[in-house]
Design a protein around this motif. Sequence first.
Motif, PDB file in Angstrom:
ATOM      1  N   ALA A   1     -23.448  -8.706  -0.682  1.00  0.00           N
ATOM      2  CA  ALA A   1     -23.959  -9.983  -1.603  1.00  0.00           C
ATOM      3  C   ALA A   1     -22.807 -10.530  -2.390  1.00  0.00           C
ATOM      4  O   ALA A   1     -22.948 -11.525  -3.051  1.00  0.00           O
ATOM      5  CB  ALA A   1     -25.179  -9.796  -2.466  1.00  0.00           C
ATOM      6  N   VAL A   2     -21.729  -9.682  -2.545  1.00  0.00           N
ATOM      7  CA  VAL A   2     -20.685  -9.993  -3.426  1.00  0.00           C
ATOM      8  C   VAL A   2     -19.793 -11.136  -2.939  1.00  0.00           C
ATOM      9  O   VAL A   2     -19.533 -11.580  -1.804  1.00  0.00           O
ATOM     10  CB  VAL A   2     -19.606  -8.890  -3.442  1.00  0.00           C
ATOM     11  N   THR A   3     -19.549 -12.201  -4.005  1.00  0.00           N
ATOM     12  CA  THR A   3     -19.325 -13.414  -3.731  1.00  0.00           C
ATOM     13  C   THR A   3     -17.621 -13.646  -4.132  1.00  0.00           C
ATOM     14  O   THR A   3     -17.026 -14.677  -3.885  1.00  0.00           O
ATOM     15  CB  THR A   3     -20.129 -14.606  -4.095  1.00  0.00           C
ATOM     16  N   GLY A   4     -17.310 -12.838  -4.884  1.00  0.00           N
ATOM     17  CA  GLY A   4     -16.014 -12.964  -5.651  1.00  0.00           C
ATOM     18  C   GLY A   4     -15.500 -11.678  -6.185  1.00  0.00           C
ATOM     19  O   GLY A   4     -16.459 -10.777  -6.805  1.00  0.00           O
ATOM     20  N   LEU A   5     -14.202 -11.206  -6.325  1.00  0.00           N
ATOM     21  CA  LEU A   5     -13.747 -10.351  -6.939  1.00  0.00           C
ATOM     22  C   LEU A   5     -12.796 -10.862  -8.035  1.00  0.00           C
ATOM     23  O   LEU A   5     -11.575 -11.173  -7.788  1.00  0.00           O
ATOM     24  CB  LEU A   5     -12.927  -9.270  -6.223  1.00  0.00           C
ATOM     25  N   HIS A   6     -13.216 -10.846  -9.276  1.00  0.00           N
ATOM     26  CA  HIS A   6     -12.231 -11.362 -10.474  1.00  0.00           C
ATOM     27  C   HIS A   6     -11.819 -10.584 -11.315  1.00  0.00           C
ATOM     28  O   HIS A   6     -12.476  -9.729 -12.018  1.00  0.00           O
ATOM     29  CB  HIS A   6     -13.034 -12.506 -11.215  1.00  0.00           C
TER      30      HIS A   6
END
Length: 274
Positions: free
Chosen positions: A36-41
């Motif tokens: 479900a991860v949509t971004g790594l910021h």
Amino acid sequence: MTTEATTTDLHAFTETWLEWYRAQETRLADPHGFLAVTGLHWLDDRSQRFPDAPGAWHTGPEGVVVALDEGEELVVDGTPVRGEHHFGVIPERGGVNAVWGDAVIEVARRGGQDIVRPRHSDAPLRTAFTGTPAYAPDPRWAVTGRYIPFDAPRPTTVGAAVEGLEHVYDAPGRIEFELDGRQLSLTAFPGSGGGRLLVLFTDATSGVTTYAANRALSVEAPAADGTVVLDFNRASNLPCAYTDLATCPLPPAENRLPVAIEAGQKIPRERGGS
């Protein structure tokens, strides 16, 4: 042992493995799991906004801070927060999950850097997930070994799925075992509590039928005489096998086994596996 007894034992072994496999898949496909991860910021001292999370984020000596806009709200440890919220200093490999409507905003620290990693249940990777290919379980891959503790835990630096990132683990010891007449060993890291150990490894199947970078194996706490069981049927993929938005550790160099471990999970379909 009679054939009937052998068949019964194999059936029980397979059923136990299936329970493990289904639990792995359930955790992976959780509405706020890694698929479900949509971004790594990556955070720094600049105030940053992200398309998949509320507010403006930065970090510094006092830890992670978010400034929420009017009308925005996060729920942290069951408590609604608005305006400016200080998460404080997050320990290495630690994290906090803040709820934002139907999403979860993971605030964590990996490789000495603070990150924000939103998780949305409608992420395409999760909604399209159909399961992970795996070898059929076979008792021959459940190998008895011996755990040998080091005199003191050895700080061990390993690379990560993200270029330029490093992880440091205090390795408590190594596991020696024999497979197909070969003497082998694996450096072990601390596991999930209760004296359990974690082994990260690659082998001759890596990049062929199994994920190239790593696989993980959880090992129950050693017996009083150091005996452990390495059940390679339960060799599992880490999140980086499915998504580039993971910071998974790589195995130490000595854990690159020169044999083919044809057991456990294979290359995910998301990476072209079949």
